[in-house]
Scaffold this motif. Structure first.
Motif, PDB file in Angstrom:
ATOM      1  N   LEU A 125       0.821  -1.217   0.000  1.00 44.99           N
ATOM      2  CA  LEU A 125       0.000   0.000   0.000  1.00 44.99           C
ATOM      3  C   LEU A 125       0.850   1.259   0.000  1.00 44.99           C
ATOM      4  N   ALA A 126       2.045   1.175   0.583  1.00 51.33           N
ATOM      5  CA  ALA A 126       2.923   2.348   0.667  1.00 51.33           C
ATOM      6  C   ALA A 126       3.744   2.551  -0.594  1.00 51.33           C
ATOM      7  N   SER A 127       3.460   1.790  -1.648  1.00 50.66           N
ATOM      8  CA  SER A 127       4.235   1.907  -2.883  1.00 50.66           C
ATOM      9  C   SER A 127       4.226   3.340  -3.401  1.00 50.66           C
ATOM     10  N   GLY A 128       5.409   3.852  -3.719  1.00 49.57           N
ATOM     11  CA  GLY A 128       5.535   5.230  -4.176  1.00 49.57           C
ATOM     12  C   GLY A 128       5.604   6.227  -3.044  1.00 49.57           C
ATOM     13  N   GLY A 129       5.464   5.753  -1.803  1.00 51.99           N
ATOM     14  CA  GLY A 129       5.465   6.654  -0.656  1.00 51.99           C
ATOM     15  C   GLY A 129       6.382   6.148   0.449  1.00 51.99           C
ATOM     16  N   THR A 130       5.926   6.313   1.690  1.00 55.87           N
ATOM     17  CA  THR A 130       6.750   6.024   2.862  1.00 55.87           C
ATOM     18  C   THR A 130       5.999   5.121   3.821  1.00 55.87           C
ATOM     19  N   LEU A 131       6.710   4.143   4.382  1.00 54.33           N
ATOM     20  CA  LEU A 131       6.165   3.300   5.443  1.00 54.33           C
ATOM     21  C   LEU A 131       6.929   3.607   6.722  1.00 54.33           C
ATOM     22  N   PHE A 132       6.207   4.123   7.731  1.00 53.76           N
ATOM     23  CA  PHE A 132       6.819   4.455   9.018  1.00 53.76           C
ATOM     24  C   PHE A 132       6.609   3.288   9.972  1.00 53.76           C
ATOM     25  N   LEU A 133       7.705   2.663  10.370  1.00 55.69           N
ATOM     26  CA  LEU A 133       7.656   1.519  11.281  1.00 55.69           C
ATOM     27  C   LEU A 133       8.112   1.978  12.657  1.00 55.69           C
ATOM     28  N   ASP A 134       7.144   2.243  13.524  1.00 56.78           N
ATOM     29  CA  ASP A 134       7.445   2.684  14.889  1.00 56.78           C
ATOM     30  C   ASP A 134       7.723   1.463  15.768  1.00 56.78           C
TER      31      ASP A 134
END
Length: 637
Positions: free
Chosen positions: A430-439
């Motif tokens: 889903l985060a393709s092209g964007g950013t995935l924030f893993l806290d």
């Protein structure tokens, strides 16, 4: 306006009468009489066909390039009838909407060669009365006899001119001149001009319509194809062409030919396209396209097009790439950055140093790590970095790794395989092209750490329960409350994953080392609260500022926010004073709410019934609050 044959001797008399006496005979066509008068007033010479205004070669070349579709079409028409022009001594001019001659066809035009004429302007102010100027002014075809022309050099031939009108605007003018009128009936010359006019208007209207349709098709977020029997792609819009360019077999890119889908799709006979040629349509079907280079997933509609005999001649396929759909869904679901780097508050040196490094890091596209104590603002910083990056137009999706058990977290990150009903993408897709924030990335299980490292290294993943490899293009911003490097040294965190996410490390300072920022942070929190709840702004008194500056804030900004929120809603006046502030550890609502329903209700009211705000005020999770709402029989709505 197409006119009947006139007596040329009388027409000469009418012309001479106007030139000598300035009188327009009643038998003169009113449009011609008006043009004679304008030509006289403009001082246009009557003896010689002069071409004083002319485009340079470069300017003419640019105009021809601009109008190439029209010129090419007229060239084709002329090739079919040029023998007719030679036989009857005809010449033809083609002009643009400014009446600059784009091209001269056949015989010389009034003793002017093509080189002399092409690029010249022939407005009424340049050559006086002519069928060209009248057809242009009145927007109708017009036949003019020689003696009615203003310039003497032009009076030995008759001319018929017609405007080429598209979308109610004159785009071009065409004129045909006949010198040997006895051999060619006027009706034949007029019919030829009208035929050219009609053909060109139909062609240019169709070209304009196709251009508009192509523009529309290129603008939509869908791949559109027209496919012939056997799988040959006859047409593809912009997105469709970009998809096709990725599946053309190696070595065939230079051929300039569209791909044949039966050659490049390994599962062609199992796709809706193949079924479409059997007359079976499909609508909004999830389809997997397997090529030698890559596997694609689309939501596809296929519509068969039948000929007069009822057989399928071709099909139209419209598909929405699933990765584009996911990006659209991500934006719709609110997966966007809510904060910018400039919205972060602080002027201390340690804070501005961190902010500058984050700004520099945002410009790169590699994964990186945020290190800092709980509550220091790592999530807000991740939002700011995403917004300052080249991926700002893509989604920003956050996952808190410590909130879910490993088996559920695996599906959350990597998705679940299966059919249309069971399968679903994970946050990495889903985060393709964007950013995935893993806290709290340190709370990933060892198995998930290795699986994530492998996916990031190869830029592809397999959903849980399947073996299909799917491409991913997400930038990871990882956050950790603990020192990941030491965890790697103790063999409790994956060295390969750490190497991937720690190419750049931004350390977020705790609040106790930036005490001078506390009053500004408090004022910012107050401003956000007032704006969010549409309440009058409040001030933090100097005495209250001293109180909060004197505390270490072990819970950092999150703890400060809870205290300031509670003070904001407790304060009845315009200024927050020390009496309004309940510091952590002091006697207050937080000491009694777990056992005293009345105390909980008081806190609930102070928070305005807002779960997130109450969680911050009491420094607990939302899950805990829901449990107490149920315990006390309160409605969360």
């Amino acid at each position: 306006m197409i006119r009947e044959r006139r007596n040329k001797a009388k027409l000469e008399q009418y012309y001479d009468k106007f030139i000598q006496e300035g009188v327009i005979d009643p038998n003169v066509h009113p449009w011609i009489g008006e043009s004679w008068q304008r030509s006289k007033d403009l001082g246009v010479g009557r003896d010689t066909f002069r071409l004083d205004v002319k485009l340079s070669r470069e300017e003419l070349s640019k105009r021809r390039d601009r109008y190439n579709p029209a010129i090419s079409f007229l060239d084709g028409l002329y090739d079919e009838i040029k023998e007719h022009f030679t036989t009857y001594n005809l010449s033809m001019l083609f002009m643009d909407q400014d009446l600059y001659v784009l091209k001269n066809y056949a015989m010389p035009f009034y003793q002017k060669t093509a080189g002399e004429l092409e690029g010249a302007r022939i407005l009424e102010e340049d050559i006086g009365t002519s069928s060209i100027g009248i057809a242009y002014r009145h927007k109708v075809p017009f036949l003019m006899f020689g003696p009615e022309m203003w310039i003497a050099d032009c009076q030995n031939g008759d001319a018929c001119s017609a405007p080429i009108i598209v979308d109610n605007q004159v785009k071009f003018v065409i004129t045909v001149v006949s010198i040997q009128q006895e051999e060619l009936p006027y009706s034949a010359m007029v019919a030829m001009v009208l035929s050219i006019k009609y053909a060109m208007e139909q062609h240019l209207s169709m070209v304009a319509s196709l251009k508009a349709k192509h523009t529309i098709l290129d603008a939509v977020p869908l791949a559109v194809y027209h496919i012939l029997p056997g799988g040959e792609v006859a047409y593809a819009n912009k997105l469709g062409n970009s998809r096709l360019s990725g599946i053309v077999p190696p070595g065939s890119e230079t051929k300039g030919e569209g791909p044949n889908l039966s050659d490049v799709l390994l599962n062609y006979r199992h796709t809706p396209i193949f079924k479409g040629f059997l007359g079976v349509p499909s609508y909004n079907k999830e389809v997997t396209w397997i090529t030698p280079r890559k596997t694609y997933e689309d939501i596809t509609t296929v519509v068969p097009l039948s000929g007069d005999d009822g057989d399928v001649d071709s099909i139209v396929a419209v598909s929405l790439p699933i990765e584009d759909l996911r990006t659209l869904v991500a934006h719709t679901a609110g997966y966007t950055a809510r904060y910018s780097l400039s919205s972060m508050v602080g002027s201390s040196q340690v804070f501005t140093t961190m902010q500058d490094k984050a700004s520099r890091t945002a410009r790169h596209d590699y994964h990186f790590l945020l290190q800092g104590e709980p509550g220091t603002g790592k999530q807000r910083l991740a939002h700011g970095i995403h917004q300052a990056s080249s991926r700002a137009a893509g989604p920003l999706i956050a996952v808190k790794c410590g909130d879910l058990p490993p088996e559920i977290l695996e599906v959350e990150l990597f998705g679940r395989g299966g059919g249309e009903a069971e399968g679903r993408p994970g946050k990495l897709e889903l985060a393709s092209g964007g950013t995935l924030f893993l806290d709290e990335i340190e709370k990933l299980s060892a198995v998930l750490q290795d699986k994530l490292a492998e996916a990031l290294e190869s830029s592809q993943l397999s959903r849980s329960g399947e073996t299909v490899h799917r491409p991913i293009d997400a930038r990871i911003i990882a956050a950790s409350d603990t020192d990941l490097k030491r965890m790697v040294e103790k063999n409790v965190f994956s060295a390969s994953l750490y190497e991937i996410i720690s190419r750049s490390v931004v350390r977020v300072p705790p609040l106790r080392v930036r005490r001078e920022d506390v009053p500004d942070l408090a004022a910012h929190i107050i401003g956000e609260l007032a704006s969010l709840h549409n309440l009058p702004p409040k001030l933090l008194s100097p005495e209250a500022a001293e109180v909060i500056m004197g505390y270490d804030w072990p819970g950092n900004i999150k703890q400060l926010q809870g205290v300031i929120e509670q003070a904001f809603f407790r304060t009845t006046g315009e200024a927050i004073t020390p009496n309004d502030i309940i510091m952590p550890g002091e006697q207050g609502l937080s000491k009694a709410w777990k056992e005293d329903k009345d105390a909980f209700v008081e806190a609930w009211k102070a928070a305005g019934g807002n779960i997130s705000r109450l969680a911050n005020m009491l420094d607990v999770s939302r899950v805990t609050l829901y449990r107490y709402l149920k315990k006390y029989g309160l409605d969360k709505d």
